[in-house]
Design a protein around this motif. Structure first.
Motif, PDB file in Angstrom:
ATOM      1  N   ILE A 100       0.843  -1.190   0.000  1.00  0.00           N
ATOM      2  CA  ILE A 100       0.000   0.000   0.000  1.00  0.00           C
ATOM      3  C   ILE A 100       0.880   1.242   0.000  1.00  0.00           C
ATOM      4  CG2 ILE A 100      -1.765   1.292   1.253  1.00  0.00           C
ATOM      5  CD1 ILE A 100      -2.710  -1.344   2.460  1.00  0.00           C
ATOM      6  N   VAL A 101       0.652   2.111  -0.966  1.00  0.00           N
ATOM      7  CA  VAL A 101       1.353   3.393  -1.053  1.00  0.00           C
ATOM      8  C   VAL A 101       0.374   4.492  -0.678  1.00  0.00           C
ATOM      9  CG1 VAL A 101       2.624   4.998  -2.540  1.00  0.00           C
ATOM     10  CG2 VAL A 101       2.864   2.527  -2.875  1.00  0.00           C
ATOM     11  N   VAL A 102       0.763   5.345   0.261  1.00  0.00           N
ATOM     12  CA  VAL A 102      -0.088   6.456   0.681  1.00  0.00           C
ATOM     13  C   VAL A 102       0.479   7.744   0.096  1.00  0.00           C
ATOM     14  CG1 VAL A 102      -1.088   7.708   2.623  1.00  0.00           C
ATOM     15  CG2 VAL A 102      -0.639   5.247   2.818  1.00  0.00           C
ATOM     16  N   LEU A 149      -3.940   5.001 -16.327  1.00  0.00           N
ATOM     17  CA  LEU A 149      -2.721   4.213 -16.512  1.00  0.00           C
ATOM     18  C   LEU A 149      -2.419   3.370 -15.279  1.00  0.00           C
ATOM     19  CD1 LEU A 149      -0.361   6.763 -18.337  1.00  0.00           C
ATOM     20  CD2 LEU A 149      -1.203   4.586 -19.242  1.00  0.00           C
ATOM     21  N   LEU A 150      -2.552   3.969 -14.101  1.00  0.00           N
ATOM     22  CA  LEU A 150      -2.280   3.231 -12.867  1.00  0.00           C
ATOM     23  C   LEU A 150      -3.233   2.041 -12.742  1.00  0.00           C
ATOM     24  CD1 LEU A 150      -1.756   6.236 -10.418  1.00  0.00           C
ATOM     25  CD2 LEU A 150      -0.004   4.619 -11.171  1.00  0.00           C
ATOM     26  N   ARG A 151      -4.499   2.259 -13.023  1.00  0.00           N
ATOM     27  CA  ARG A 151      -5.473   1.176 -12.905  1.00  0.00           C
ATOM     28  C   ARG A 151      -5.263   0.106 -13.973  1.00  0.00           C
ATOM     29  NH1 ARG A 151     -10.558   5.154 -11.251  1.00  0.00           N
ATOM     30  NH2 ARG A 151     -10.196   5.018  -8.984  1.00  0.00           N
ATOM     31  N   VAL A 173       7.048  16.546 -15.200  1.00  0.00           N
ATOM     32  CA  VAL A 173       7.191  15.279 -15.912  1.00  0.00           C
ATOM     33  C   VAL A 173       7.040  14.134 -14.920  1.00  0.00           C
ATOM     34  CG1 VAL A 173       8.641  16.207 -17.743  1.00  0.00           C
ATOM     35  CG2 VAL A 173       9.722  15.360 -15.663  1.00  0.00           C
ATOM     36  N   VAL A 174       6.385  13.062 -15.358  1.00  0.00           N
ATOM     37  CA  VAL A 174       6.136  11.909 -14.499  1.00  0.00           C
ATOM     38  C   VAL A 174       6.483  10.642 -15.271  1.00  0.00           C
ATOM     39  CG1 VAL A 174       4.422  10.642 -13.157  1.00  0.00           C
ATOM     40  CG2 VAL A 174       4.253  13.129 -13.346  1.00  0.00           C
ATOM     41  N   ASP A 175       7.403   9.845 -14.724  1.00  0.00           N
ATOM     42  CA  ASP A 175       7.831   8.595 -15.350  1.00  0.00           C
ATOM     43  C   ASP A 175       7.163   7.433 -14.614  1.00  0.00           C
ATOM     44  OD1 ASP A 175       9.155   6.378 -16.364  1.00  0.00           O
ATOM     45  OD2 ASP A 175      11.058   7.424 -16.564  1.00  0.00           O
ATOM     46  N   LEU A 176       6.257   6.734 -15.289  1.00  0.00           N
ATOM     47  CA  LEU A 176       5.530   5.624 -14.679  1.00  0.00           C
ATOM     48  C   LEU A 176       6.201   4.284 -14.942  1.00  0.00           C
ATOM     49  CD1 LEU A 176       1.857   6.718 -15.417  1.00  0.00           C
ATOM     50  CD2 LEU A 176       3.180   7.020 -13.328  1.00  0.00           C
ATOM     51  N   SER A 177       7.459   4.318 -15.350  1.00  0.00           N
ATOM     52  CA  SER A 177       8.250   3.123 -15.612  1.00  0.00           C
ATOM     53  C   SER A 177       7.741   2.431 -16.878  1.00  0.00           C
ATOM     54  CB  SER A 177       8.191   2.173 -14.415  1.00  0.00           C
ATOM     55  OG  SER A 177       9.418   1.546 -14.196  1.00  0.00           O
ATOM     56  N   GLY A 179       4.510   9.417  -4.747  1.00  0.00           N
ATOM     57  CA  GLY A 179       3.675   8.250  -4.528  1.00  0.00           C
ATOM     58  C   GLY A 179       3.321   7.530  -5.813  1.00  0.00           C
ATOM     59  N   VAL A 180       2.919   8.281  -6.821  1.00  0.00           N
ATOM     60  CA  VAL A 180       2.529   7.677  -8.102  1.00  0.00           C
ATOM     61  C   VAL A 180       3.720   6.977  -8.751  1.00  0.00           C
ATOM     62  CG1 VAL A 180       1.809   8.217 -10.460  1.00  0.00           C
ATOM     63  CG2 VAL A 180       0.584   9.218  -8.519  1.00  0.00           C
ATOM     64  N   GLU A 181       4.863   7.650  -8.806  1.00  0.00           N
ATOM     65  CA  GLU A 181       6.027   7.028  -9.437  1.00  0.00           C
ATOM     66  C   GLU A 181       6.536   5.829  -8.642  1.00  0.00           C
ATOM     67  OE1 GLU A 181       8.185  10.060 -12.420  1.00  0.00           O
ATOM     68  OE2 GLU A 181       9.188   9.669 -10.514  1.00  0.00           O
ATOM     69  N   THR A 182       6.487   5.918  -7.316  1.00  0.00           N
ATOM     70  CA  THR A 182       6.936   4.800  -6.485  1.00  0.00           C
ATOM     71  C   THR A 182       6.044   3.585  -6.682  1.00  0.00           C
ATOM     72  OG1 THR A 182       7.880   6.279  -4.821  1.00  0.00           O
ATOM     73  CG2 THR A 182       7.378   4.031  -4.120  1.00  0.00           C
ATOM     74  N   ALA A 183       4.727   3.787  -6.673  1.00  0.00           N
ATOM     75  CA  ALA A 183       3.803   2.674  -6.873  1.00  0.00           C
ATOM     76  C   ALA A 183       4.006   2.031  -8.246  1.00  0.00           C
ATOM     77  CB  ALA A 183       2.362   3.154  -6.717  1.00  0.00           C
TER      78      ALA A 183
END
Length: 458
Positions: A165-167, A224-226, A355-359, A173-177
């Motif tokens: 769980i990432v809070v 994208l996360l979902r 900028v956000v890198d979602l891997s 938080g988004v990039e870590t998850a």
């Protein structure tokens, strides 16, 4: 005239860039520049999630202060108090000793610490994602949970170890998850029985993720996360944390042994020791980055409330690396101007975007008025980070790491940092015994008096 003593506190984006600008502006030997920092490196924190996932090595984001500076003297330790009357910074050295550092001009850029709340069990059981040590520990811990789950035949233990769980629905938080979810996907190839058990959750009390990106890209990030399999729950936070369970404010109790806390940053407590006005812990400064009433003290970065002259919608500049790096140039110029008796310059900067890198191949970018996603955003994101890293050596390492992952795949070996029963990482790694203002003054006066007796007034 004796050489002016310029002391800069903090080796982050604001502090290190200030030192480098000062070295460029001041002729060699004309000033004594000292940098107070607990570590001898600058951490390029935007890429920490990629260290946690193993995409980058720790050395790639830790840039040597000695290599990036020429004449600056490093003072190892935490600045825990400032006595403006005596012009002394009190430094807690790695040995635990208190040492005075005298200054003629002081620049405060201590950054911040992970913001914690009074949630039962949080300090004992949560993991942080703000420091280099936390990122390396987090990666080892996640991989260890999968190994232990694979070795267990107990379905309850498996569920606890395979839920993460990432809070925090912000940048970190988004990039870590996303990054750690990718790490689990690679590791799960070795553990086919766990593929259906691994669960990732992202929760935030806010109504949307990444609000800085705007509504359209924010919704894109959520989709994208979902699509990656991460369950995102908004308008929800954590009520309680135990060793094997996380209770959310919506009443759900989730079996879980890994809570990653990325719910914001609090300004360094150092700023409170000056007895000057603050905004939610951030020290108020003028548009010239000088502390009102203290002509020889300047502040910038996460721990400073800097007037935002370029935007009407927010009174203060956002606490981001982009702003801290640009404030450094202004504060260095103003420090020199204050010594020479010249007029000081106001800080003004227009936000360049986020900028956000979602891997993997997923990224999002808002550059000025342009909104990008997919491969174009990934190219912009990684290009931005490559150009922003101030070290050529680190830049080469980062590019090499990205290429290695692209052509040879990932590695899921642990480095041996995680162990059961450890204290909370973000509390243990970021704790500093800051003195209250009154004690700081007493310590400063006592240490200064000892200096005078030993070395004289000069």
């Amino acid at each position: 005239m004796s050489r002016p003593r310029i002391v800069v506190v903090g080796a982050g984006f604001g502090g290190l860039h200030t030192v480098r600008h000062l070295e460029r502006r001041i002729p060699t030997g004309m000033a004594d520049i000292a940098l107070v920092a607990p570590h001898d490196y600058m951490l390029y924190s935007p890429l920490l999630p990629q260290v946690a996932s193993g995409l980058l090595t720790p050395q790639s984001v830790a840039m040597s202060v000695h290599r990036l500076t020429k004449e600056t003297r490093l003072v190892p330790g935490h600045a825990i108090g400032v006595d403006p009357a005596s012009r002394v910074v009190i430094v807690c050295r790695p040995t635990g000793e208190l040492a005075p550092v005298r200054y003629d001009r002081l620049v405060l850029a201590p950054g911040g610490v992970t913001r914690a709340f009074d949630i039962p069990g949080l300090a004992e059981h949560a993991y942080g994602a703000k420091t280099l040590a936390e990122a390396v520990l987090l990666r080892d811990h996640v991989l260890a949970q999968l190994e232990l789950a694979n070795d267990s035949r107990d379905p309850i233990e498996r569920e606890e170890r395979c839920r993460f769980i990432v809070v925090g629905g912000g940048y970190t938080g988004v990039e870590t998850a996303a990054s750690l979810m990718r790490l689990c996907e690679v590791a799960a190839r070795r553990y086919p029985e766990l593929r259906s058990v691994i669960r990732w959750h992202l929760v935030d009390i806010a109504p949307k993720v990444l609000p800085e990106l705007g509504d359209r890209l924010g919704r894109k990030a959520l989709d994208l996360l979902r699509s990656m399999g991460i369950e995102v729950k908004l308008k929800v936070s954590v009520r309680e944390v135990t060793a094997d369970k996380v209770v959310l404010t919506d009443g759900r109790a989730l079996p879980c042994r890994t809570l990653i806390w990325t719910a914001g940053v609090s300004p360094s407590p150092l700023m409170e020791t000056l007895d000057k006005p603050t905004q939610k812990g951030r020290l108020e400064v003028g548009a010239d980055l000088r502390v009102p009433g203290l002509d020889d003290v300047f502040a910038l970065g996460d721990a400073a409330a800097v007037p935002n002259l370029a935007h009407e919608e927010s009174a203060y500049c956002p606490p981001t690396a982009q702003y801290a790096s640009r404030q450094a140039a202004t504060v260095a110029e103003n420090v020199v101007s204050s010594i020479l008796g010249r007029r000081l310059k106001e800080f003004r900067h227009r936000d360049m975007g986020l900028v956000v890198d979602l891997s993997g191949n997923d990224a999002l970018a808002r550059i000025m008025q342009m909104e990008l996603s997919g491969l174009p955003a990934l190219a912009v994101t990684r290009g931005y980070h490559t150009l922003s890293v101030p070290s050529t050596t680190a830049r080469a390492r980062i590019l090499a790491n990205w290429a290695i992952r692209r052509f040879t795949g990932g590695d899921t070996a642990r480095l041996g940092f995680a162990h059961e029963g450890r204290p909370s990482s973000f509390v243990a790694n970021e704790a500093v015994d800051y003195l209250d203002a009154q004690r700081t003054r007493r310590e400063g006066e006592r240490l200064l008096e000892n200096l005078r007796e030993r070395y004289g007034e000069d």
